[in-house]
Scaffold this motif. Structure first.
Motif, short mmCIF file in Angstrom:
data_model
loop_
_atom_site.label_atom_id
_atom_site.label_comp_id
_atom_site.label_asym_id
_atom_site.label_seq_id
_atom_site.Cartn_x
_atom_site.Cartn_y
_atom_site.Cartn_z
N CYS A 70 0.85 -1.20 0.00
CA CYS A 70 0.00 0.00 0.00
C CYS A 70 0.88 1.24 0.00
O CYS A 70 1.88 1.29 0.73
CB CYS A 70 -0.91 -0.02 1.23
N PHE A 71 0.51 2.23 -0.79
CA PHE A 71 1.34 3.44 -0.88
C PHE A 71 0.84 4.57 0.01
O PHE A 71 1.47 5.61 0.09
CB PHE A 71 1.45 3.92 -2.33
N PHE A 72 -0.31 4.38 0.68
CA PHE A 72 -0.75 5.41 1.63
C PHE A 72 -1.22 4.74 2.90
O PHE A 72 -2.07 3.85 2.88
CB PHE A 72 -1.81 6.34 1.02
N TYR A 73 -0.61 5.15 4.00
CA TYR A 73 -0.83 4.51 5.28
C TYR A 73 -0.51 5.50 6.40
O TYR A 73 0.08 6.57 6.17
CB TYR A 73 0.04 3.25 5.42
N SER A 74 -0.88 5.14 7.61
CA SER A 74 -0.57 5.95 8.80
C SER A 74 0.22 5.09 9.78
O SER A 74 -0.09 3.91 9.97
CB SER A 74 -1.86 6.44 9.47
N PHE A 75 1.24 5.68 10.36
CA PHE A 75 2.03 4.96 11.37
C PHE A 75 2.59 5.96 12.36
O PHE A 75 2.30 7.16 12.30
CB PHE A 75 3.11 4.12 10.70
N LEU A 76 3.39 5.47 13.32
CA LEU A 76 3.87 6.32 14.41
C LEU A 76 5.20 6.99 14.12
O LEU A 76 5.77 7.63 15.00
CB LEU A 76 3.97 5.50 15.71
N GLY A 77 5.70 6.85 12.90
CA GLY A 77 6.88 7.62 12.50
C GLY A 77 8.19 6.87 12.52
O GLY A 77 9.19 7.40 12.04
N ASN A 78 8.21 5.64 13.05
CA ASN A 78 9.46 4.89 13.11
C ASN A 78 9.22 3.48 12.60
O ASN A 78 8.18 2.87 12.88
CB ASN A 78 9.99 4.84 14.55
N PHE A 79 10.15 2.96 11.84
CA PHE A 79 10.03 1.62 11.27
C PHE A 79 9.92 0.59 12.39
O PHE A 79 10.72 0.56 13.31
CB PHE A 79 11.24 1.33 10.39
N GLY A 80 8.93 -0.29 12.28
CA GLY A 80 8.71 -1.31 13.29
C GLY A 80 7.60 -0.97 14.26
O GLY A 80 7.16 -1.82 15.03
N GLN A 81 7.14 0.29 14.25
CA GLN A 81 6.07 0.69 15.14
C GLN A 81 4.71 0.44 14.49
O GLN A 81 4.61 0.21 13.29
CB GLN A 81 6.23 2.16 15.52
N PRO A 82 3.63 0.48 15.29
CA PRO A 82 2.28 0.19 14.76
C PRO A 82 1.97 1.01 13.50
O PRO A 82 2.34 2.17 13.39
CB PRO A 82 1.37 0.57 15.93
N ILE A 83 1.25 0.34 12.59
CA ILE A 83 0.97 0.93 11.29
C ILE A 83 -0.38 0.43 10.81
O ILE A 83 -0.81 -0.68 11.16
CB ILE A 83 2.10 0.54 10.29
N VAL A 84 -1.09 1.26 10.03
CA VAL A 84 -2.40 0.88 9.51
C VAL A 84 -2.53 1.39 8.08
O VAL A 84 -2.12 2.51 7.77
CB VAL A 84 -3.54 1.43 10.40
N ALA A 85 -3.05 0.55 7.19
CA ALA A 85 -3.28 0.95 5.80
C ALA A 85 -4.48 1.88 5.73
O ALA A 85 -5.50 1.62 6.35
CB ALA A 85 -3.50 -0.28 4.93
N ASN A 86 -4.36 2.96 4.97
CA ASN A 86 -5.49 3.86 4.75
C ASN A 86 -6.38 3.42 3.59
O ASN A 86 -7.42 4.03 3.35
CB ASN A 86 -4.99 5.29 4.51
N ASP A 87 -5.95 2.40 2.89
CA ASP A 87 -6.80 1.72 1.90
C ASP A 87 -7.70 0.77 2.69
O ASP A 87 -7.25 -0.27 3.19
CB ASP A 87 -5.92 0.97 0.91
#
Length: 624
Positions: A70-87
């Motif tokens: 997915c090319f658009f997502y939200s996360f906490l700013g650091n690799f390995g931290q929680p992330i969610v796809a906006n699709d």
């Protein structure tokens, strides 16, 4: 992780392989390397994946797991931290059906569904290393080793490490992944086995103040000495025995050359444990509304375990295949209720699964899958899916139409109805959830074109409201259209990905971008008789403004907020990809737009993304 450990691993690897260990006498270094690569389908059959050695430079710089999906997502700013796809369509595809508390980590985990198997005539190894600037101290390492111990027996392991300090305070993340895999294929018997261990430790900072900019000499966070640990273990052991015989098919140019008179009897054992632990050495001031157990510290432990046995039979005659399986699950739920008592619940499920398919026809392929739970905690749950593909032939090209339909009616997850923690407590009696998803696409490979649409119909959809109270939405409809296209002209290329999505409920339409786009373009060339390949490019991603979701550290869940909108800020990167013999490299300059902007950019409420940062990565592949 420090650089010295990386070079120690490289040194040990070369020392091990320098022994020139021979698997069989008839295999020598003069033989060309041959590697077969596959995964297991749900029905136990093998799905070939071609060669694991991908020397293509296209999109090589997009190495993050979510970037590949997915090319658009939200996360906490650091690799390995929680992330969610906006699709939203992809988000539902990635969601776990039994333990939603791991959804924000799901993309990072190595599990049974991602297991890959090998058959090699020589030992094969791959090492992938990436590093970021000192401001983030991000380093990742992936090691894959596989070799055939006998011509019919392969074994190997994977090791992955993510170690990133992050640009902002109390943002450090560490993740370890270790996997063992093996396969045996001899005469009528086959065996596949996998063991995966995932361990994550994320420090929580609770976000940063709203008014902070890059000009502040010191950026503070809301949390200190607060962390989330997540551990997952899973394993699979599948055995099959083929009975009957193979015979030739006469006068049939579409079907394969042989068919099976008989079938396969199999047994599949899967095991999974998930443990999520949230630790506060000192409670943060004025962050959570409630304290139910301990006013001095927090130790919340949530645990899920599943052991599943499946007996099945499948057969494949020409293009047609049939599978039937019966399964038993033994599950355990653990949740500390208070400082002196705990909630531990055991339950079982029984289900029957039927699958019919045609995967080989050159004109029309299909796969229809249905699973019904006839007993236990999930009694009357139904999971169905149908994947259809119709090929259309022209004089110089082939196109195909693809239709995917998924339907499920499932009871609420255990923790959706009942959960106890130091800051959150609920006991509900939610209704069964129904979800129907339809996705249609038109694909023309010669044009590198895919265009399509998807529609989702959800009833009693489970979500958290702006106060992080669990709720059900009685009816939600989501519609999206998408376009994926690549253009090639001489030594230049352009890649475009566009998506538009709309929601029937304003509650959700405001917290997801309705439009997003991704554009990549650049130049490629080859030198020294294709020994050295070079790619120079840029990529830009964009999503229109929306109320980016908030994040709850105690349960690692994203939830709505309607006070601050995230502006339509483009993210732009520059990159150089290179292929030199057995090594592939990238050099990447991320978020170059931030050099022109004094403000921080956020993808999650109060969680900024990294400012301008330089990263590089390299893959080495070794044979024998």
């Amino acid at each position: 992780m420090k650089f010295r450990w990386f070079f120690v691993i490289i040194f040990c690897y070369f020392q091990g392989f320098s022994q020139n260990f021979k698997i069989e006498k008839d295999l020598s270094d003069t033989l060309p390397t041959k590697i077969n690569f596959w995964e297991l389908r749900k029905d136990g059959s093998i799905s070939p994946l071609g060669s694991p050695v991908d020397t293509s430079l296209f999109a090589f710089q997009r190495y993050l797991p979510m970037e590949k999906k997915c090319f658009f997502y939200s996360f906490l700013g650091n690799f390995g931290q929680p992330i969610v796809a906006n699709d939203f369509y992809l988000q539902r595809k990635l969601a776990d059906k039994e333990f939603f508390l791991k959804n924000s980590f799901q993309i990072y985990l190595q599990n049974n569904e991602k297991a890959k198997f090998f058959h090699t005539n020589k030992p094969f190894a791959e090492i992938f290393y990436t590093s970021g600037m000192q401001q983030t101290d991000e380093q990742t390492l992936k090691v894959l080793v596989s070799q055939n111990i006998k011509p019919f027996w392969n074994a190997g392991f994977r090791y992955e490490l993510i170690d990133s300090k992050g640009e902002f305070p109390n943002q450090e993340t560490k993740m370890y992944v270790f996997s063992l895999f093996s396969s045996v294929q001899k005469n009528r018997y086959s065996l596949h086995g996998v063991f995966n261990y995932n361990s994550m430790r994320n420090f929580e900072n609770g976000g940063i103040p709203d008014s902070i900019s890059k000009q502040n000499e010191f950026i503070s966070s809301k949390f200190e000495n607060i962390k989330t640990n997540f551990h997952q273990k899973d394993a699979i052991l599948q055995q099959e025995y083929r009975f009957g015989r193979r015979t030739n098919i006469a006068n049939d140019s579409v079907s394969p050359q042989k068919k099976i008179i008989g079938g396969f009897l199999g047994h599949k054992l899967t095991y999974e444990t998930d443990a999520k632990i949230y630790i506060e050495e000192k409670l943060p001031a004025k962050f959570y509304r409630n304290i139910f157990r301990d006013s001095s510290k927090t130790y919340d432990s949530l645990y899920f375990r599943k052991l599943r046995n499946t007996l099945y039979f499948r057969t494949e005659i020409a293009n047609f295949g049939f599978y039937v399986g019966i399964s038993n699950e033994l599950n355990k739920i653990f949740n500390e209720k208070d400082s002196v008592s705990e909630l531990s619940h055991f339950f079982s499920n029984n289900s029957v699964n039927i699958l019919i398919f045609n995967r080989l026809s050159k004109k029309f392929q299909y796969e229809v899958d249905a699973e019904y739970f006839f007993n236990g905690f999930r009694k009357n749950d139904i999971l169905t899916s149908a994947n259809l593909k119709r090929f259309l032939f022209f004089q110089t090209d082939t196109v195909y139409l693809s239709l995917n339909v998924d339907f499920q009616r499932v009871a609420p997850q255990y923790f959706e109805n009942k959960l106890f923690s130091n800051h959150f407590f609920w006991e509900k009696n939610f209704e069964a959830k129904t979800e129907t998803a339809v996705r249609f696409s038109f694909v023309k490979p010669h044009w590198n074109l895919e265009i399509g649409a998807s529609s989702q119909f959800l009833q009693n959809y489970f979500y958290f409201d702006k106060n992080f109270a669990p709720q059900q939405c009685s009816k939600l409809n989501v519609f999206s259209i998408f376009l994926n296209k690549k253009f090639f002209w001489k030594r230049f290329w352009i890649q475009t990905n566009l998506i538009y999505q709309t929601f029937s409920e304003k509650l959700f339409s405001e917290i997801y971008p309705d439009f997003a786009g991704y554009l990549s373009f650049g130049y490629k060339n080859s030198f020294l008789k294709n020994v050295f390949n070079l790619q120079l490019g840029s990529e830009i991603s964009y999503q229109n403004e929306f109320f980016a979701q908030n994040y709850n550290p105690a349960l690692s869940e994203f939830y709505p907020q309607y006070s601050v909108k995230i502006k339509n800020y483009p993210m732009a990167n520059l990159f150089i990809n290179m292929h030199i013999k057995s090594a592939v490299l990238f050099f990447k300059w991320e978020n170059v737009v931030s050099l022109l902007n004094e403000n921080l950019y956020f993808s999650t409420f109060r969680y900024p993304v990294q400012n301008f940062v330089f990263k590089f990565g390299i893959i080495w592949r070794f044979y024998n």
